[in-house]
Design a protein around this motif. Structure first.
Motif, short mmCIF file in Angstrom:
data_model
loop_
_atom_site.label_atom_id
_atom_site.label_comp_id
_atom_site.label_asym_id
_atom_site.label_seq_id
_atom_site.Cartn_x
_atom_site.Cartn_y
_atom_site.Cartn_z
N MET A 1 0.90 -1.39 -0.34
CA MET A 1 0.31 0.06 0.07
C MET A 1 0.94 0.96 0.32
SD MET A 1 -2.81 1.04 0.09
CE MET A 1 -4.03 0.24 0.37
N ASN A 2 1.61 1.01 0.80
CA ASN A 2 3.14 2.80 1.04
C ASN A 2 3.75 2.66 -0.65
OD1 ASN A 2 1.92 2.87 3.54
ND2 ASN A 2 4.19 2.25 4.26
N GLN A 3 4.12 1.80 -1.14
CA GLN A 3 4.08 1.51 -2.85
C GLN A 3 3.36 2.87 -3.45
OE1 GLN A 3 5.49 -2.39 -3.66
NE2 GLN A 3 8.08 -1.15 -3.48
N LEU A 4 2.45 2.25 -3.42
CA LEU A 4 0.97 3.33 -4.12
C LEU A 4 0.49 4.01 -3.61
CD1 LEU A 4 -1.91 -0.24 -3.76
CD2 LEU A 4 -0.32 0.52 -6.09
N ILE A 5 1.00 4.43 -3.04
CA ILE A 5 0.53 5.78 -2.24
C ILE A 5 2.14 6.96 -2.15
CG2 ILE A 5 0.29 6.99 -0.28
CD1 ILE A 5 -1.21 5.44 1.25
N ASP A 6 3.27 6.24 -2.69
CA ASP A 6 4.17 6.46 -3.17
C ASP A 6 4.95 6.84 -4.35
OD1 ASP A 6 5.24 6.93 -0.30
OD2 ASP A 6 6.67 4.67 -0.59
N ALA A 7 3.81 5.73 -5.06
CA ALA A 7 3.74 6.36 -6.29
C ALA A 7 3.16 7.14 -6.86
CB ALA A 7 3.76 4.82 -7.59
N GLU A 8 2.26 7.74 -5.80
CA GLU A 8 0.70 8.64 -6.54
C GLU A 8 -0.48 7.66 -7.35
OE1 GLU A 8 2.14 12.29 -7.64
OE2 GLU A 8 2.70 12.58 -5.91
N ALA A 9 -0.69 6.41 -7.67
CA ALA A 9 -0.66 5.50 -7.67
C ALA A 9 -2.44 5.38 -7.31
CB ALA A 9 -0.63 3.92 -8.31
N ILE A 10 -2.52 5.53 -6.07
CA ILE A 10 -3.86 5.49 -5.10
C ILE A 10 -4.91 7.24 -5.45
CG2 ILE A 10 -3.15 5.14 -3.12
CD1 ILE A 10 -4.93 2.36 -2.60
N PHE A 11 -5.90 6.83 -5.32
CA PHE A 11 -6.61 8.11 -5.29
C PHE A 11 -7.58 7.25 -4.51
CE2 PHE A 11 -4.47 8.51 -8.97
CZ PHE A 11 -3.88 9.94 -9.31
N VAL A 12 -8.69 8.38 -3.50
CA VAL A 12 -9.97 8.40 -3.14
C VAL A 12 -10.67 9.45 -3.05
CG1 VAL A 12 -9.18 8.32 -0.57
CG2 VAL A 12 -10.75 6.68 -0.58
N HIS A 13 -12.16 9.69 -3.15
CA HIS A 13 -12.64 11.03 -3.33
C HIS A 13 -12.09 11.89 -4.41
CE1 HIS A 13 -14.57 9.49 -0.28
NE2 HIS A 13 -13.90 9.21 0.86
N GLU A 14 -11.51 11.53 -5.26
CA GLU A 14 -10.54 11.63 -6.35
C GLU A 14 -9.10 12.77 -5.96
OE1 GLU A 14 -11.69 11.29 -9.88
OE2 GLU A 14 -13.44 10.25 -9.21
N ARG A 15 -8.93 12.46 -5.00
CA ARG A 15 -7.78 13.09 -4.57
C ARG A 15 -6.48 11.93 -4.38
NH1 ARG A 15 -10.71 14.43 0.27
NH2 ARG A 15 -9.27 13.72 1.46
N LEU A 16 -5.84 12.24 -4.06
CA LEU A 16 -4.10 11.37 -3.92
C LEU A 16 -4.56 10.95 -2.75
CD1 LEU A 16 -0.79 13.43 -5.83
CD2 LEU A 16 -2.36 11.02 -6.38
N LEU A 17 -4.49 9.42 -2.54
CA LEU A 17 -4.32 9.05 -1.09
C LEU A 17 -3.22 9.70 0.12
CD1 LEU A 17 -6.26 6.97 0.91
CD2 LEU A 17 -5.11 4.92 0.01
N GLN A 18 -3.21 9.83 0.51
CA GLN A 18 -2.76 10.15 2.05
C GLN A 18 -2.78 8.65 2.88
OE1 GLN A 18 -0.20 12.73 1.02
NE2 GLN A 18 -1.17 12.60 -0.43
#
Length: 52
Positions: A1-18
């Protein structure tokens, strides 16, 4: 999950997941599939190199 977040590959509510955000039941999560493929491909390469 952290890799997806670091790669800016995951979005929630149309914004990047932090990392500080919490995903709850019913939330729609979007994943940038090209970035996901890149992450998976790198992992696969790492696994192949580690085995040899």
């Amino acid at each position: 999950m952290n890799q997806l977040i670091d790669a800016e590959a995951i979005f929630v509510h149309e914004r990047l997941l932090q990392k500080k955000h919490k995903v709850q039941n019913g939330d729609v999560v979007r994943i940038h599939k090209d970035k996901l493929k890149t992450i998976l491909w790198k992992e696969e390469l790492y696994d192949e190199v580690a085995v040899k």
